[in-house]
Scaffold this motif. Structure first.
Motif, PDB file in Angstrom:
ATOM      1  N   ALA A 137      40.903   0.024 -48.243  1.00 31.63           N
ATOM      2  CA  ALA A 137      39.783  -0.588 -48.965  1.00 31.63           C
ATOM      3  C   ALA A 137      39.939  -2.100 -49.061  1.00 31.63           C
ATOM      4  O   ALA A 137      38.954  -2.818 -49.275  1.00 31.63           O
ATOM      5  N   ASN A 138      41.151  -2.592 -48.904  1.00 30.68           N
ATOM      6  CA  ASN A 138      41.361  -4.037 -48.973  1.00 30.68           C
ATOM      7  C   ASN A 138      40.652  -4.779 -47.850  1.00 30.68           C
ATOM      8  O   ASN A 138      40.235  -5.932 -48.027  1.00 30.68           O
ATOM      9  N   VAL A 139      40.509  -4.148 -46.690  1.00 36.39           N
ATOM     10  CA  VAL A 139      39.894  -4.831 -45.548  1.00 36.39           C
ATOM     11  C   VAL A 139      38.448  -5.219 -45.856  1.00 36.39           C
ATOM     12  O   VAL A 139      38.090  -6.404 -45.765  1.00 36.39           O
ATOM     13  N   PRO A 140      37.570  -4.277 -46.256  1.00 36.89           N
ATOM     14  CA  PRO A 140      36.193  -4.687 -46.586  1.00 36.89           C
ATOM     15  C   PRO A 140      36.111  -5.529 -47.856  1.00 36.89           C
ATOM     16  O   PRO A 140      35.182  -6.349 -47.986  1.00 36.89           O
ATOM     17  N   PHE A 141      37.047  -5.374 -48.798  1.00 34.45           N
ATOM     18  CA  PHE A 141      37.044  -6.202 -50.005  1.00 34.45           C
ATOM     19  C   PHE A 141      37.225  -7.670 -49.639  1.00 34.45           C
ATOM     20  O   PHE A 141      36.435  -8.530 -50.039  1.00 34.45           O
ATOM     21  N   TYR A 142      38.249  -7.977 -48.871  1.00 30.20           N
ATOM     22  CA  TYR A 142      38.489  -9.361 -48.489  1.00 30.20           C
ATOM     23  C   TYR A 142      37.402  -9.877 -47.553  1.00 30.20           C
ATOM     24  O   TYR A 142      37.029 -11.058 -47.601  1.00 30.20           O
ATOM     25  N   ARG A 143      36.878  -8.996 -46.700  1.00 28.76           N
ATOM     26  CA  ARG A 143      35.783  -9.415 -45.817  1.00 28.76           C
ATOM     27  C   ARG A 143      34.566  -9.840 -46.631  1.00 28.76           C
ATOM     28  O   ARG A 143      33.924 -10.859 -46.345  1.00 28.76           O
ATOM     29  N   GLU A 144      34.270  -9.075 -47.693  1.00 31.06           N
ATOM     30  CA  GLU A 144      33.109  -9.402 -48.521  1.00 31.06           C
ATOM     31  C   GLU A 144      33.336 -10.683 -49.318  1.00 31.06           C
ATOM     32  O   GLU A 144      32.395 -11.454 -49.546  1.00 31.06           O
TER      33      GLU A 144
END
Length: 437
Positions: free
Chosen positions: A241-248
């Motif tokens: 979930a960290n990948v889309p969190f940081y992307r956003e």
């Protein structure tokens, strides 16, 4: 190195688990000639992004120990299983490792929910678990050695840095919805309030494992941070979930100068799969970074690259925790002249081994260890620049001083106490080793 896999299909997970079987060799040795090391890390599912590297780390440590002649005159054998990011399956795999494969020790778990699933099995069967990841505390088991950070070795120092050095006044506590983030945030909320932070200056948010739609949440964080007070995010978000969190964060232009994020479960491994350019200046709090410049770390990285055959593979904090825990176990076995659980438990307290930051770590009576605390800023190359480090090693505290039900408790697995939750006021052992959520 002899590697054995006992990956087996279970229910709906059969296809996923069965497919992973071919990834491992299946050479078995006579039990009398080997000491079996269980490896309990998710190689599929939401936590594979973090745990696969830890499986590789234990294999490397086993191989390196065998190059030294093994242990007690025997070779070590890694027995790998895939609990597939499925918490009940962690308990099943643990039972298989101990009762069917007769392993002498287990290195594994990442999430606290997986560790808590394993805990009753480990205690029932009198096994040994070395747990390598930061966690929420509120636990001390005779059969578990906690080589990751307790809250006083990561979360509290990170908040102190944000408060004192960055003058943070508003706080977003964002986490994945399970025991570690919820308990850690209870501790942090109590700690912040003890420092005079008002309720309206604390925002708490939880999302499921594998959460992918962060647009609204990041927008809420931006609104919360627009009140004219310095705002920071303390992140206990775990897994992919960290990948889309940081992307956003990048998509919405939330930079480290606007609302810095300090994460407790994001390290070099997670960053290696991200575009880090919009993340520069955001932070992580750990007890080790790959960028630490010491002879011990240089040698560890060299060994890692030789083992993997890939000089682009990064190292991270939980890898160091396995390095420390594995070497402590080896030293305790040599001291006890046995891999027997009771003998190792009796011999390991006080055992001291080198860490990778240039010092040593000692196993304490509460089955936690001493660790330095480092805070690093993300660089464009996916590495960290250390901006803060404790002068001294910090001993792990099993029970938080900031929770009403815990502040009088200690863990001490030496005579005469021999208890994981001993009340220092009433001088009583409270009967169970862990506070269940």
């Amino acid at each position: 190195m002899k590697l054995k896999s006992i990956l087996k299909p279970v229910g709906a997970l059969g296809i996923a688990c069965g497919l992973t079987l071919s990834a491992f060799s299946t050479h078995a040795q006579d039990d009398e000639d080997t000491i079996k090391v269980g490896v309990l890390h998710s190689l599929s599912g939401t936590m594979a992004i973090s745990e696969t590297t830890l499986k590789d780390t234990v294999e490397m440590l086993v191989e390196e120990q065998n190059k030294k002649g093994g242990l007690l005159g025997k070779k070590l054998e890694a027995v790998v299983v895939d609990p597939a990011s499925d918490w009940p399956l962690f308990a099943e795999r643990t039972r298989e490792l101990i009762t069917q494969e007769d392993v002498d020790v287990i290195f594994g778990c990442w999430t606290s929910v997986s560790r808590k699933a394993v805990l009753p099995v480990i205690e029932e069967l009198n096994g040994l678990l070395f747990y390598p990841v930061q966690y929420e505390g509120e636990e001390s088991s005779r059969n578990v050695f906690y080589t990751g950070a307790a809250p006083n070795q990561q979360a509290i120092p990170a908040v102190d840095y944000l408060m004192n050095d960055l003058e943070t006044e508003r706080w977003v506590l964002a986490g994945t919805d399970y025991v570690y983030p919820r308990t850690t945030n209870r501790i942090l909320e109590a700690y912040l309030k003890s420092k005079g932070v008002a309720d309206e200056d604390i925002m708490i948010n939880y999302t499921p494992f594998g959460h992918s739609d962060w647009q609204n949440i990041v927008s809420e964080i931006k609104r919360f941070g627009s009140a004219g007070k310095k705002t920071a995010v303390v992140s206990t978000i775990n897994g992919d979930a960290n990948v889309p969190f940081y992307r956003e964060l990048g998509n919405q232009g939330v930079s480290s100068t606007d609302i810095p994020v300090v994460a407790f479960s994001v390290g070099e491994e997670e960053l290696s799969g991200m575009d880090t350019s919009p993340l520069v200046g955001h932070m992580s709090a750990w007890n080790y970074f790959m960028s630490v410049d010491t002879p011990q770390n240089e040698e560890f990285i060299k060994t890692w690259h030789e083992f993997t055959g890939d000089e682009d593979r990064v190292t991270n904090d939980p890898m160091e925790a396995h390095y420390i825990g594995f070497n402590m176990w080896v030293k305790a076995v040599e001291k006890a002249k046995s891999t027997d659980t009771d003998a190792v438990v009796d011999s390991i307290v006080g055992v001291e081994v080198p860490n990778l930051t240039g010092g040593t770590s000692k196993m304490l009576a509460n089955h936690h260890i001493e660790k330095p605390v480092l805070i690093g800023e993300i660089q464009e190359d996916g590495q960290y620049f250390v901006v803060s480090q404790t002068d001294d090693l910090v001993p792990g505290d099993a029970w938080s001083n900031y929770l009403e039900g815990s502040k009088n408790l200690i863990g001490d697995w030496t005579d005469p106490i021999n208890c994981g939750n001993y009340n220092t006021v009433t001088e009583e052992c409270l009967g169970s080793t862990a506070m269940q959520e």
